[in-house]
Design a protein around this motif. Structure first.
Motif, PDB file in Angstrom:
ATOM      1  N   ALA A  93     102.573 -47.766  63.849  1.00  0.00           N
ATOM      2  CA  ALA A  93     101.436 -48.396  64.522  1.00  0.00           C
ATOM      3  C   ALA A  93     101.747 -48.677  65.989  1.00  0.00           C
ATOM      4  O   ALA A  93     100.878 -48.523  66.867  1.00  0.00           O
ATOM      5  CB  ALA A  93     101.066 -49.697  63.800  1.00  0.00           C
ATOM      6  N   TYR A  94     102.975 -49.068  66.278  1.00  0.00           N
ATOM      7  CA  TYR A  94     103.383 -49.355  67.663  1.00  0.00           C
ATOM      8  C   TYR A  94     103.303 -48.094  68.527  1.00  0.00           C
ATOM      9  O   TYR A  94     102.776 -48.123  69.650  1.00  0.00           O
ATOM     10  CB  TYR A  94     104.799 -49.917  67.664  1.00  0.00           C
ATOM     11  N   ALA A  96     101.519 -45.359  67.839  1.00  0.00           N
ATOM     12  CA  ALA A  96     100.124 -44.915  67.899  1.00  0.00           C
ATOM     13  C   ALA A  96      99.318 -45.750  68.888  1.00  0.00           C
ATOM     14  O   ALA A  96      98.452 -45.222  69.606  1.00  0.00           O
ATOM     15  CB  ALA A  96      99.492 -44.983  66.513  1.00  0.00           C
ATOM     16  N   ALA A  97      99.586 -47.052  68.950  1.00  0.00           N
ATOM     17  CA  ALA A  97      98.838 -47.916  69.869  1.00  0.00           C
ATOM     18  C   ALA A  97      99.198 -47.653  71.325  1.00  0.00           C
ATOM     19  O   ALA A  97      98.352 -47.811  72.220  1.00  0.00           O
ATOM     20  CB  ALA A  97      99.099 -49.379  69.529  1.00  0.00           C
ATOM     21  N   SER A 104      97.472 -40.412  69.661  1.00  0.00           N
ATOM     22  CA  SER A 104      97.112 -41.512  68.770  1.00  0.00           C
ATOM     23  C   SER A 104      96.221 -41.025  67.630  1.00  0.00           C
ATOM     24  O   SER A 104      96.410 -41.405  66.466  1.00  0.00           O
ATOM     25  CB  SER A 104      96.400 -42.608  69.571  1.00  0.00           C
ATOM     26  N   LEU A 108      97.221 -41.144  63.621  1.00  0.00           N
ATOM     27  CA  LEU A 108      96.373 -41.811  62.636  1.00  0.00           C
ATOM     28  C   LEU A 108      95.835 -40.829  61.610  1.00  0.00           C
ATOM     29  O   LEU A 108      95.659 -41.181  60.438  1.00  0.00           O
ATOM     30  CB  LEU A 108      95.218 -42.525  63.351  1.00  0.00           C
ATOM     31  N   TYR A 176      97.612 -51.366  63.815  1.00  0.00           N
ATOM     32  CA  TYR A 176      97.103 -50.572  64.941  1.00  0.00           C
ATOM     33  C   TYR A 176      95.903 -51.250  65.598  1.00  0.00           C
ATOM     34  O   TYR A 176      95.816 -51.326  66.832  1.00  0.00           O
ATOM     35  CB  TYR A 176      96.724 -49.176  64.456  1.00  0.00           C
ATOM     36  N   LYS A 180      96.089 -52.560  69.517  1.00  0.00           N
ATOM     37  CA  LYS A 180      95.224 -51.992  70.551  1.00  0.00           C
ATOM     38  C   LYS A 180      94.532 -53.072  71.376  1.00  0.00           C
ATOM     39  O   LYS A 180      94.109 -52.821  72.509  1.00  0.00           O
ATOM     40  CB  LYS A 180      94.177 -51.082  69.920  1.00  0.00           C
TER      41      LYS A 180
END
Length: 290
Positions: A93-94, A96-97, A104, A108, A176, A180
């Motif tokens: 998640a880190y 991807a954000a 991203s 996901l 996520y 964001k």
């Protein structure tokens, strides 16, 4: 004059409230029919037997070690799965954000791929991978790393691995969504004030991501408590969870009262988990409403 100007506004507010109730009526009806009434039926079945009130099912629950062992194993597996999904999901998640939008979306998409396959198919896939003559054991023995196949299935290990694979998106997505919303200027400000990357992460980013972390942990933990297909297939009878205990009472012994009492106790435990989570962080922050 005050009264005359107040009445139209009050009438308008009441009309809006009635309209909102009408709009909510179908959803409320579905909740009552599919959730509230079955829960009330479960509670009734647990205390009513042979035309009279009885707490025999709850007394057996308190004295029978099989029940306690099933609950202990279920909660232990849920805790292990939750911890490992945090370890695996937080970095995903880190990244991807903080990644560009196209990367991203790709990350996901890979996380959400399991949702496109049924739980039963994924459980059988892990059974093929982890069994004694499966792909993993065949590769390890063929490469000479091990002399005999490892016991990767029909135990708690296989159940945990498959459960993590199924529930990992429920950890990544809340994280996520929360990450964001964290302004990048805050971490930049922390770095400009002399903080090291680890110090800025621990003192700025991690506390701000706690609502998503708590939400993901609650989701994964509660969903694991009710898992049935995965431990049934990959546990091989050695992983005995609460859902299987409920199933055995109905299918083998036809004891709806015993199964209902187990379900009621598990439901109370779930409520306690939500209560504990709300004490750590208010649900308004977890849900992102404030």
């Amino acid at each position: 004059m005050t009264k005359s100007t107040r009445n139209p506004s009050e009438l308008h507010e009441r009309r809006e409230q009635r309209l909102m109730l009408l709009l909510l009526a179908p959803a409320l009806l579905v909740i009552v029919v599919l959730l509230v009434l079955p829960l009330l039926w479960l509670a009734w079945q647990s205390i009513w037997q042979d035309g009279r009130f009885t707490f025999a099912h709850y007394e057996r629950f308190m004295t029978d070690s099989v029940y306690w062992l099933a609950f202990l194993q279920t909660f232990r597996i849920a805790a292990i799965v939750t911890l490992l999904t945090v370890v695996l999901g937080y970095p995903v998640a880190y990244v991807a954000a903080g990644a560009p939008q196209r990367w991203s979306i790709l990350i996901l998409t890979m996380v959400l791929l399991p949702f496109w396959t049924s739980v039963l198919v994924r459980a059988y896939a892990w059974l093929i991978l982890l069994q004694r003559n499966g792909i993993i054991n065949s590769a390890l023995t063929g490469s000479g790393l091990i002399d005999a196949p490892l016991r990767l299935v029909n135990n708690e290990f296989g159940t945990v691995i498959a459960t993590i694979h199924i529930l990992l998106p429920f950890m990544v997505l809340p994280l996520y969504a929360t990450m964001k919303k964290i302004p990048g200027e805050l971490t930049m400000a922390g770095a400009s004030l002399g903080g090291s990357p680890m110090h800025v992460f621990l003192r700025v980013f991690l506390p701000l991501s706690l609502p998503g972390l708590i939400a993901g942990m609650v989701l994964v933990f509660v969903l694991t408590l009710g898992f049935y297909i995965t431990p049934e297939l990959l546990g091989g009878g050695r992983t005995y969870m609460v859902s299987m205990l409920v199933s055995r009472n109905i299918e083998v012994y036809n004891e709806w009262g015993a199964a209902s009492s187990i379900s009621v106790v598990l439901m109370i435990c779930v409520f306690l988990v939500f209560r504990l989570a709300s004490l750590l962080i208010p649900f308004e922050r977890i849900m992102g409403t404030r």
